[in-house]
Design a protein around this motif. Structure first.
Motif, PDB file in Angstrom:
ATOM      1  N   GLU A   1       0.821  -1.217   0.000  1.00 20.34           N
ATOM      2  CA  GLU A   1       0.000   0.000   0.000  1.00 20.34           C
ATOM      3  C   GLU A   1       0.860   1.274   0.000  1.00 20.34           C
ATOM      4  N   VAL A   2       1.900   1.275  -0.811  1.00 19.26           N
ATOM      5  CA  VAL A   2       2.790   2.437  -0.889  1.00 19.26           C
ATOM      6  C   VAL A   2       2.124   3.522  -1.736  1.00 19.26           C
ATOM      7  N   ALA A   3       2.216   4.768  -1.272  1.00 28.63           N
ATOM      8  CA  ALA A   3       1.636   5.904  -1.999  1.00 28.63           C
ATOM      9  C   ALA A   3       2.570   7.093  -1.904  1.00 28.63           C
ATOM     10  N   LYS A   4       2.524   7.945  -2.919  1.00 31.77           N
ATOM     11  CA  LYS A   4       3.356   9.150  -2.919  1.00 31.77           C
ATOM     12  C   LYS A   4       2.615  10.271  -3.629  1.00 31.77           C
ATOM     13  N   SER A   5       2.585  11.453  -2.991  1.00 32.00           N
ATOM     14  CA  SER A   5       1.972  12.633  -3.583  1.00 32.00           C
ATOM     15  C   SER A   5       2.890  13.824  -3.382  1.00 32.00           C
ATOM     16  N   TYR A   6       2.873  14.726  -4.361  1.00 29.58           N
ATOM     17  CA  TYR A   6       3.512  16.038  -4.217  1.00 29.58           C
ATOM     18  C   TYR A   6       2.366  17.054  -4.280  1.00 29.58           C
ATOM     19  N   ALA A   7       2.385  17.908  -5.286  1.00 26.30           N
ATOM     20  CA  ALA A   7       1.252  18.794  -5.501  1.00 26.30           C
ATOM     21  C   ALA A   7       0.099  18.024  -6.141  1.00 26.30           C
ATOM     22  N   HIS A   8       0.385  16.809  -6.571  1.00 24.80           N
ATOM     23  CA  HIS A   8      -0.633  15.934  -7.140  1.00 24.80           C
ATOM     24  C   HIS A   8      -0.291  14.501  -6.759  1.00 24.80           C
TER      25      HIS A   8
ATOM     26  N   ASP B   1      -1.793  27.447  -2.215  1.00 28.92           N
ATOM     27  CA  ASP B   1      -0.546  28.224  -2.127  1.00 28.92           C
ATOM     28  C   ASP B   1       0.643  27.311  -1.838  1.00 28.92           C
ATOM     29  N   SER B   2       0.432  26.344  -0.965  1.00 29.86           N
ATOM     30  CA  SER B   2       1.500  25.398  -0.642  1.00 29.86           C
ATOM     31  C   SER B   2       1.874  24.556  -1.857  1.00 29.86           C
ATOM     32  N   GLU B   3       0.847  24.122  -2.606  1.00 29.73           N
ATOM     33  CA  GLU B   3       1.105  23.329  -3.813  1.00 29.73           C
ATOM     34  C   GLU B   3       1.916  24.118  -4.834  1.00 29.73           C
ATOM     35  N   LYS B   4       1.605  25.413  -4.977  1.00 28.82           N
ATOM     36  CA  LYS B   4       2.357  26.256  -5.912  1.00 28.82           C
ATOM     37  C   LYS B   4       3.824  26.374  -5.486  1.00 28.82           C
ATOM     38  N   LYS B   5       4.049  26.549  -4.173  1.00 30.90           N
ATOM     39  CA  LYS B   5       5.426  26.628  -3.672  1.00 30.90           C
ATOM     40  C   LYS B   5       6.181  25.331  -3.951  1.00 30.90           C
ATOM     41  N   ILE B   6       5.515  24.196  -3.699  1.00 30.00           N
ATOM     42  CA  ILE B   6       6.144  22.889  -3.941  1.00 30.00           C
ATOM     43  C   ILE B   6       6.490  22.745  -5.412  1.00 30.00           C
ATOM     44  N   SER B   7       5.565  23.130  -6.291  1.00 31.05           N
ATOM     45  CA  SER B   7       5.792  23.019  -7.738  1.00 31.05           C
ATOM     46  C   SER B   7       6.992  23.851  -8.177  1.00 31.05           C
ATOM     47  N   LYS B   8       7.089  25.096  -7.652  1.00 31.86           N
ATOM     48  CA  LYS B   8       8.220  25.963  -8.010  1.00 31.86           C
ATOM     49  C   LYS B   8       9.547  25.383  -7.536  1.00 31.86           C
ATOM     50  N   MET B   9       9.566  24.857  -6.309  1.00 35.39           N
ATOM     51  CA  MET B   9      10.810  24.283  -5.772  1.00 35.39           C
ATOM     52  C   MET B   9      11.221  23.026  -6.526  1.00 35.39           C
TER      53      MET B   9
ATOM     54  N   ALA C   1      14.094  22.898   2.020  1.00 38.92           N
ATOM     55  CA  ALA C   1      12.867  23.714   2.041  1.00 38.92           C
ATOM     56  C   ALA C   1      11.690  22.952   1.441  1.00 38.92           C
ATOM     57  N   LEU C   2      11.954  22.154   0.400  1.00 35.09           N
ATOM     58  CA  LEU C   2      10.896  21.359  -0.220  1.00 35.09           C
ATOM     59  C   LEU C   2      10.344  20.336   0.766  1.00 35.09           C
ATOM     60  N   ASP C   3      11.240  19.642   1.476  1.00 38.15           N
ATOM     61  CA  ASP C   3      10.790  18.656   2.466  1.00 38.15           C
ATOM     62  C   ASP C   3       9.921  19.315   3.540  1.00 38.15           C
ATOM     63  N   GLU C   4      10.335  20.510   3.997  1.00 38.39           N
ATOM     64  CA  GLU C   4       9.569  21.214   5.027  1.00 38.39           C
ATOM     65  C   GLU C   4       8.192  21.632   4.498  1.00 38.39           C
ATOM     66  N   GLU C   5       8.166  22.112   3.230  1.00 35.10           N
ATOM     67  CA  GLU C   5       6.902  22.559   2.643  1.00 35.10           C
ATOM     68  C   GLU C   5       5.954  21.389   2.415  1.00 35.10           C
ATOM     69  N   VAL C   6       6.508  20.212   2.049  1.00 33.77           N
ATOM     70  CA  VAL C   6       5.677  19.020   1.867  1.00 33.77           C
ATOM     71  C   VAL C   6       5.023  18.623   3.191  1.00 33.77           C
ATOM     72  N   GLU C   7       5.803  18.702   4.291  1.00 35.56           N
ATOM     73  CA  GLU C   7       5.238  18.405   5.613  1.00 35.56           C
ATOM     74  C   GLU C   7       4.132  19.399   5.960  1.00 35.56           C
ATOM     75  N   ARG C   8       4.378  20.685   5.649  1.00 34.73           N
ATOM     76  CA  ARG C   8       3.355  21.718   5.908  1.00 34.73           C
ATOM     77  C   ARG C   8       2.101  21.444   5.086  1.00 34.73           C
ATOM     78  N   TRP C   9       2.297  21.058   3.809  1.00 40.04           N
ATOM     79  CA  TRP C   9       1.157  20.769   2.937  1.00 40.04           C
ATOM     80  C   TRP C   9       0.317  19.608   3.485  1.00 40.04           C
ATOM     81  N   GLU C  10       1.029  18.577   4.022  1.00 39.89           N
ATOM     82  CA  GLU C  10       0.306  17.430   4.574  1.00 39.89           C
ATOM     83  C   GLU C  10      -0.598  17.860   5.735  1.00 39.89           C
ATOM     84  N   LYS C  11      -0.060  18.755   6.596  1.00 37.19           N
ATOM     85  CA  LYS C  11      -0.856  19.231   7.734  1.00 37.19           C
ATOM     86  C   LYS C  11      -2.052  20.048   7.244  1.00 37.19           C
TER      87      LYS C  11
END
Length: 682
Positions: A332-339, A622-630, A662-672
């Motif tokens: 049941e492995v899953a992975k998401s970024y901005a999508h 907004d978080s997704e846009k930041k992740i995409s740019k990074m 910064a990307l790792d931190e933003e991904v954690e923020r996005w999850e929250k």
């Protein structure tokens, strides 16, 4: 269409090739083959007029158009994908402007009986008919078909080209060339940046191409499926075989055997002549015969024999520890970024298996590899077995090489035992023969560094090989060496590749990535392709349509499709979307009822909930846009660091490290933020 006569090219003392004569006819599908350094790319540049030969003539009719795709080119950054593709129709757009201008003149003028007016009418009629014959009015549809055939989605059309990696931007250049419909197509390694589905699409397109095609490729299956004629550059000459690539291989072997026999007979004849001359040199009665033999010897033209191909060399991985029975287990492995990249991945790879990861670019093949390597966080359970020693090859592995060492020293440092006696042979098989072995790593190109990193990996004791696009910078001989080594490898191998010929006979299981899922197919690569064409292509198309329609309806009803698509699993995404939709529709109904019954407090409460929901949605977006740019910046930095001149630039290295953190931190923020949004929609 193109006639080549007496062509000769010299870069040093010995000509690259000489006395080259051939004609490119309409509907020819020519595979241009030969060793690395034989002059294939040089010949393509001469055919399109970018380089001039030392001697000879290339005759191209004035009305013949040529399209040329080099291996490396300077790409534009200031336009969108659609705008860049539209440049292919620059002539048609100019024609449309001329027609529009003449149309205005015809409507404004009143001298209908004048000769000048009649000439304008004739010019307008002729130009308009030509415009319609070119099918110019449907060129936008042609642009869409070509871009989608090369793997682009409709959502990519209005994105800036600067957001895409070098490989995707090369696809845009290929699309522009194909859209121009030139009479002669010259393609230098067109498959290097394509996935399997795009390669198959290009094969079908070239099979129906109305003009001629000349291509250089190390993808055996591709050139065999496309070609009906083969030109081989060998021993400084061009030999013309009027057959497709597979038949050429057989004929070439027969020709080489004939060469060897002729060479041996000639050497025996030369030895006999020299023996006769030495024996009777000082006998007056034999003086005339001796002189005849000397003249015959001087007139003999030595027969050249093709050099023996190094692909016959055998290379084995060094012995390693035995791993556990199951080196990789995904539950049941899953992975998401901005999508969502993928979810519900369940797979088990057994010890000794050779498996392939295939699918379109961007579907998550490399992402799952990074999950297995522990380089990025993910959801679900992923277990690496007991005693597993991983050997990982990716494009950025080349950056880890010591730049102060030579090519030979780099390999000598990792070679052990008898293999050290064959380092020069191994380097030769991977295009580092002769003086190239003494080059410093810091002066190597990105492709050369990748090949050197591959050789190092082949000599290290590992029991799980993970190879991400290992054949992109290898010629056919080098690929044969690598393929044979992996087949003889006792351990387990995961291979991410679009090269069907390389995977054929090598893998026994295929994992197909697509639509956020990973499906297992037992059997080889051609078993997978055949089953896909027979039973799955239409299903995939239907699935995509269903997915598109459902996402659009979700967007229309809830206004939060971006946030719902970003959840780490499809099930949670679906429930979130539906809850959001029902919550909003419920509040609308209740509001109208509250207005009728006077329930103002309920209305205010729901109004506040709606406000919080929109605020949470904006925060996620907004978080997704930041992740995409990074993520885009990381891709750009990867490309820059692959360049030898930037490999030791500490500013770029520091920026890469900071951006990654910064990307790792933003991904954690996005999850929250996503979790908070889901709570609000429940």
């Amino acid at each position: 269409m193109i006639a080549v006569e007496g062509l000769k090219v010299e870069f040093g003392v010995k000509p690259l090739f000489s006395d080259v004569n051939f004609v490119i006819n309409e509907r020819d599908r020519i595979a241009l083959v030969g060793k690395n350094g034989a002059g294939k790319s040089t010949l393509l540049k001469i055919l399109c007029g970018l380089e001039k030969p030392t001697e000879g003539l290339v005759a191209v009719p004035t009305d013949t158009t040529i399209g040329y795709l080099p291996q490396v080119m300077i790409l534009q950054d200031e336009t969108t994908v659609r705008q860049e593709a539209q440049k292919a129709f620059a002539d048609i757009q100019k024609m449309a402007e001329r027609i529009s201008k003449m149309e205005r003149q015809l409507s404004e003028r009143t001298d209908y009986e004048s000769e000048d007016y009649m000439m304008l009418v004739e010019r307008f009629t002729a130009e308009h008919e030509r415009y319609q014959m070119l099918g110019a009015e449907g060129y936008e549809a042609e642009i869409e078909r070509t871009l989608m055939g090369l793997g682009f989605e409709r959502t990519d059309f209005d994105r800036p080209t600067s957001e895409f990696s070098g490989g995707w931007r090369m696809r845009i250049e290929l699309a522009k060339i194909l859209l121009r419909r030139p009479d002669v197509l010259l393609l230098d390694e067109p498959t290097n940046h394509l996935d399997i589905e795009s390669i198959q699409w290009l094969e079908q397109l070239l099979a129906t191409w109305s003009g001629a095609v000349v291509l250089v490729s190390h993808d055996r299956a591709f050139i065999n499926n496309v070609s009906n004629r083969t030109l081989e550059i060998s021993c400084g000459h061009v030999i013309d075989y009027k057959v497709k690539y597979n038949e050429y291989v057989v004929l070439r072997q027969e020709r080489r055997e004939q060469q060897l026999r002729a060479y041996e007979n000639q050497q025996k004849e030369i030895a006999d002549m020299r023996q006769f001359i030495e024996r009777f040199r000082y006998q007056a009665t034999k003086a005339v015969q001796v002189q005849q033999k000397v003249k015959q010897l001087e007139k003999i033209v030595p027969i050249e024999v093709d050099e023996v191909d190094n692909s016959a060399m055998h290379l084995k991985f060094p012995p390693c520890l035995r791993s556990g029975d199951y080196p990789v287990i995904c539950d049941e492995v899953a992975k998401s970024y901005a999508h969502k990249v993928f979810d519900h991945v369940n797979l088990t790879i057994k010890r000794g298996e050779k498996v392939a990861f295939v699918g379109k670019n961007g579907e998550g093949k490399s992402t799952l590899v990074k999950c297995i390597m522990g380089e990025i966080p993910f959801d679900g359970n992923l277990k690496i077995g007991h005693n597993v020693q991983i050997g990982y090859f990716a494009q950025n592995q080349a950056q880890l090489l010591d730049e102060s060492l030579t090519v030979f020293q780099t390999i000598d440092n990792v070679a052990r035992g008898d293999i050290r006696l064959r380092i020069n042979d191994i380097l030769g098989a991977f295009m580092f023969g002769g003086e190239a072995s003494e080059k410093r790593v810091k002066v190597l190109s990105g492709g050369e560094r990748s090949r050197l990193a591959m050789i190092r990996l082949l000599l290290e004791p590992v029991n799980l090989l993970i190879l991400d696009e290992p054949t992109n910078h290898l010629d056919m001989a080098s690929k044969d060496v690598l393929k044979e080594a992996i087949k003889a490898f006792d351990g387990t191998a995961i291979i991410v590749s679009h090269d069907r010929e390389f995977l054929d006979g090598l893998v026994t299981k295929v994992y197909a990535f697509g639509d956020g899922k990973v499906k297992e197919h037992l059997g080889g690569i051609y078993d997978f392709l055949q089953s896909k064409q027979i039973s799955e292509l239409s299903q995939l198309g239907a699935a995509k349509k269903t997915s598109t329609s459902s996402s659009s309806s979700s967007s229309g009803s809830s206004g939060s499709s971006g946030s719902s698509s970003s959840s780490s699993s499809s099930s949670s995404s679906g429930s979130s979307g539906s809850s959001s939709s029902s919550s909003l529709s419920g509040s609308t109904d209740s509001n109208s009822m509250a207005g009728a019954t006077g329930g103002s407090s309920d209305y205010a409460q729901r109004k506040e909930q709606q406000k919080q929901l929109k605020k949470a949605e904006r925060a996620v977006e907004d978080s997704e846009k930041k992740i995409s740019k990074m993520e885009q910046r990381l891709k750009e930095l990867d490309t820059l660091l692959c360049d030898p001149k930037n490999a030791s630039d500490m500013t770029l290295v520091t920026e890469y490290t900071d951006t990654k953190r910064a990307l790792d931190e933003e991904v954690e923020r996005w999850e929250k933020l996503s979790e908070e949004l889901e709570e609000l929609t429940l």
